[in-house]
Scaffold this motif. Sequence first.
Motif, PDB file in Angstrom:
ATOM      1  N   ASN A 134      10.537 -38.306  35.608  1.00  0.00           N
ATOM      2  CA  ASN A 134      10.703 -38.548  37.040  1.00  0.00           C
ATOM      3  C   ASN A 134       9.884 -37.595  37.903  1.00  0.00           C
ATOM      4  N   GLY A 135       9.016 -36.818  37.282  1.00  0.00           N
ATOM      5  CA  GLY A 135       8.200 -35.876  38.042  1.00  0.00           C
ATOM      6  C   GLY A 135       8.905 -34.598  38.410  1.00  0.00           C
ATOM      7  N   GLN A 136      10.004 -34.294  37.716  1.00  0.00           N
ATOM      8  CA  GLN A 136      10.828 -33.155  38.112  1.00  0.00           C
ATOM      9  C   GLN A 136      10.213 -31.791  37.786  1.00  0.00           C
ATOM     10  N   LEU A 137       9.051 -31.770  37.115  1.00  0.00           N
ATOM     11  CA  LEU A 137       8.361 -30.494  36.897  1.00  0.00           C
ATOM     12  C   LEU A 137       7.486 -30.118  38.080  1.00  0.00           C
ATOM     13  N   GLY A 138       7.203 -31.087  38.954  1.00  0.00           N
ATOM     14  CA  GLY A 138       6.514 -30.779  40.203  1.00  0.00           C
ATOM     15  C   GLY A 138       5.042 -30.455  40.074  1.00  0.00           C
ATOM     16  N   ASP A 139       4.419 -30.887  38.981  1.00  0.00           N
ATOM     17  CA  ASP A 139       3.006 -30.581  38.763  1.00  0.00           C
ATOM     18  C   ASP A 139       2.092 -31.758  39.065  1.00  0.00           C
ATOM     19  N   GLN A 157      13.150 -37.356  40.824  1.00  0.00           N
ATOM     20  CA  GLN A 157      13.801 -38.622  41.150  1.00  0.00           C
ATOM     21  C   GLN A 157      14.393 -38.578  42.561  1.00  0.00           C
ATOM     22  N   GLY A 158      14.085 -39.612  43.346  1.00  0.00           N
ATOM     23  CA  GLY A 158      14.577 -39.638  44.725  1.00  0.00           C
ATOM     24  C   GLY A 158      15.367 -40.874  45.069  1.00  0.00           C
ATOM     25  N   GLY A 159      15.745 -41.658  44.069  1.00  0.00           N
ATOM     26  CA  GLY A 159      16.350 -42.967  44.315  1.00  0.00           C
ATOM     27  C   GLY A 159      17.643 -42.955  45.086  1.00  0.00           C
TER      28      GLY A 159
END
Length: 204
Positions: free
Chosen positions: A17-22, A66-68
């Motif tokens: 979900n892209g939670q590593l922010g890279d 995740q932003g759902g």
Amino acid sequence: CAVLDDASLYCWGYNTNGQLGDGTTTQRNTPVAVSLPSGRTALAVAGGATHTCAVLDNLSSYCWGQGGSGQLGDGTTTSSSTPVAVNLPSGRTATSVATGFAHTCAILDDASLYCWGHNGYGELGDGTTTYSSTPVAVILPSGRTATSLSSTRSLHICSVLDDSSAYCWGNNGNGQLGDGSTTNSNTPQSVALGTGLACTIDDE
């Protein structure tokens, strides 16, 4: 995720979900730098089930992943693999942040408490079960402010207040609110610590 000794921010592990922010959704088995805004460093970081949030050196708050359910706090329900700014109330900054399953809470510079994201169990503490993609004020007892905050993946939140009392809200199916019931609550409930006892736990 970890804040390093130079105030940079690194994350590693699951990243669907892209939670590593890279800027990617690639799993990482070694730390990668989070793409913070130019010139900014990190003071604190908190990881939820599939999203991550941080307080930066200018006391702004950013989230990613995740932003759902609106848990990134940027007014959308869109996921992001890079940090996005939380829409804090006008003129306010954040001093600490806590993340849960799909919700986020923060103590602001005036010691007020705001939450955003998933709210199916009342975990935003605003008296509703309505999801919010922007921060909403937690209904603290009259005259009270927050000093520390803890959130978990089990859809409930707890806070220590300025009088050393403890309050919890959200999912209570297993009695995790500590109020003597197993009833969910969308407003903070006093933890039954016992006569003469006060809470000294920190936000961990």
